[in-house]
Scaffold this active site. Structure first.
Site, PDB file in Angstrom:
ATOM      1  N   TYR A 238       0.823  -1.211   0.000  1.00  0.00           N
ATOM      2  CA  TYR A 238       0.000   0.000   0.000  1.00  0.00           C
ATOM      3  C   TYR A 238       0.858   1.263   0.000  1.00  0.00           C
ATOM      4  CZ  TYR A 238      -4.093  -2.914   1.143  1.00  0.00           C
ATOM      5  OH  TYR A 238      -5.098  -3.841   1.128  1.00  0.00           O
TER       6      TYR A 238
ATOM      7  N   ASP B 162      -5.450  -6.543   5.932  1.00  0.00           N
ATOM      8  CA  ASP B 162      -6.650  -5.818   5.525  1.00  0.00           C
ATOM      9  C   ASP B 162      -7.743  -6.828   5.159  1.00  0.00           C
ATOM     10  OD1 ASP B 162      -8.348  -3.853   4.675  1.00  0.00           O
ATOM     11  OD2 ASP B 162      -7.192  -3.261   2.913  1.00  0.00           O
TER      12      ASP B 162
END
Ligand code: NAD
Length: 355
Positions: free
Chosen positions: A142, A245
């Site tokens: 990310y 996540d």
């Protein structure tokens, strides 16, 4: 013990659910002889309305100087038309990065009495579920370099981890396991990814400092399957940003009730930010029907992970369990024939059991 807590109610149902959590903390303080003082701050839509930005520098500084932060939720239709950096949700990212929070703790906790709410079969759930996902929050794919070819024919995202980043999150996981059932499952994709091989090697080395904690390794594809096949085998799961996540959403869904799930974001010190995983639920704001349990359980996490007040944290968790076992329910978790209560009443029932 004396602690200074920054309280950020936020928007929508935020003020209602945070009020209940603060009153629970006040009850704990009076029963166990602590002093908690609360400083109320604005963030999200409430801050946009007052100051024109989702988070002011002054608010961030005040949050930084607190011993811990309790947050409700931010956002709502009133601010939906605003552009990216002016949106209420930007306040959360600024708080997390401003407070240096690289570790996200997400308990997936389900009480046996609520097992009808889970999409899993009752025999898979058994007496309930209690898994803690420890997700690395500021590294990995990310945050790696992002590239899009000029003609849009290819794109790439770089996944990068340093031993420093892996080691510090691994330590958070082992420390969390010590406060729980003493088992860590490290999830990676070491059969394919170089970052995962470094992850596995580093976690194995860190484990030597925690001989009282059991460690096993699992590939992420297997872990996602095991979470629905045999979730009871997990205590603490530690994993990198993207895997975390995905797995934390999967784990929270198997508990079946968004209004019950708490979370914590931690940095290198003791200060943490504690909040429910749900949003500001504008559809039910101001109606006294929101479930305050996720926020109340977040305050228990604060006591355990920021203040090392394990007994007091357990008092909140036991009180919540007692109220659920007695059949009291907010509307989101109610089945036919159960005792339906609103936000304030649920908070009161929980406080009443902390003695
Ligand atoms: P949401 O989590 O707010 O609501 C989803 C559904 O769950 C709604 O039907 C809501 O009524 C219900 N719900 C949520 N919390 C509940 C509770 N405590 N008790 C009972 N029911 C509950 O998600 P959404 O509707 O996608 O988002 C609403 C707003 O919240 C948006 O502005 C979004 O950006 C924001 N949001 C904020 C956060 C945060 O502050 N951390 C997280 C997610 C969404």
């Amino acid at each position: 013990m004396r602690k200074h807590i920054a309280v950020i109610p936020g928007d929508g149902i935020g003020p209602d659910i945070v009020r209940e959590a603060v009153e629970v903390l006040e009850k704990v303080a009076s029963v166990y002889g602590h002093e908690f003082d609360f400083e109320y701050l604005l963030a999200g839509g409430a801050s946009i309305d007052e100051y024109g930005v989702p988070l002011t520098d002054d608010t961030l500084e005040r949050a930084k100087s607190a011993d811990s932060v309790l947050l409700g939720a931010v956002g709502g239709p009133k601010w939906d038309g605003l552009e990216g950096k002016m949106r209420p949700e930007k306040a959360l990212l600024s708080l997390r990065s401003g407070l240096g929070m690289f570790c996200n703790l997400r308990p997936a906790l389900m009480y046996g009495a609520l097992k009808e709410a889970s999409p899993l079969k009752a025999d898979i759930i058994g007496d309930g579920l209690d898994i803690m996902i420890v997700r690395e929050l500021t590294g990995g794919i990310y945050f790696g370099e992002k590239t899009l070819a000029a003609d849009s024919s290819w794109a790439s995202d770089l996944m990068k981890y340093s031993t420093f980043e892996i080691e510090r999150i691994a330590r958070k996981a082992f420390e969390a396991a010590r406060k729980r059932r003493g088992k860590v499952t490290s999830v990676d994709k070491a059969n394919v990814l170089e970052t995962s091989r470094l992850w596995r090697k580093t976690v194995t080395r860190v484990a030597k400092d925690y001989p009282d904690v059991e460690l096993n390794h699992m590939y992420v594809d297997n872990a996602s399957m095991q979470l629905v096949r045999n979730p009871g085998q997990f205590d603490v799961i530690v994993t990198e940003n993207m895997f975390g996540d995905i797995l934390s959403d999967e784990a929270s869904m198997i508990t079946g009730s968004i209004g019950m799930l708490s979370s914590a974001s931690l940095g290198s010190g003791k200060c943490g930010m504690y909040e429910p995983i749900h949003g500001s639920a504008p559809d039910i704001a101001g109606k006294d029907i929101a479930n305050p349990i996720a926020t109340i359980l977040s305050s228990a996490l604060m006591l355990r992970y920021s203040f090392d007040l394990d007994k007091e944290a357990r008092a909140i968790e036991d009180a919540t369990l007692g109220v659920i076992n007695d059949g009291w329910r907010t509307f989101d978790i109610a089945q036919k024939g159960e005792n339906y209560v609103g936000t304030a009443e649920m908070g009161r029932l929980i406080r009443e059991r902390i003695v």
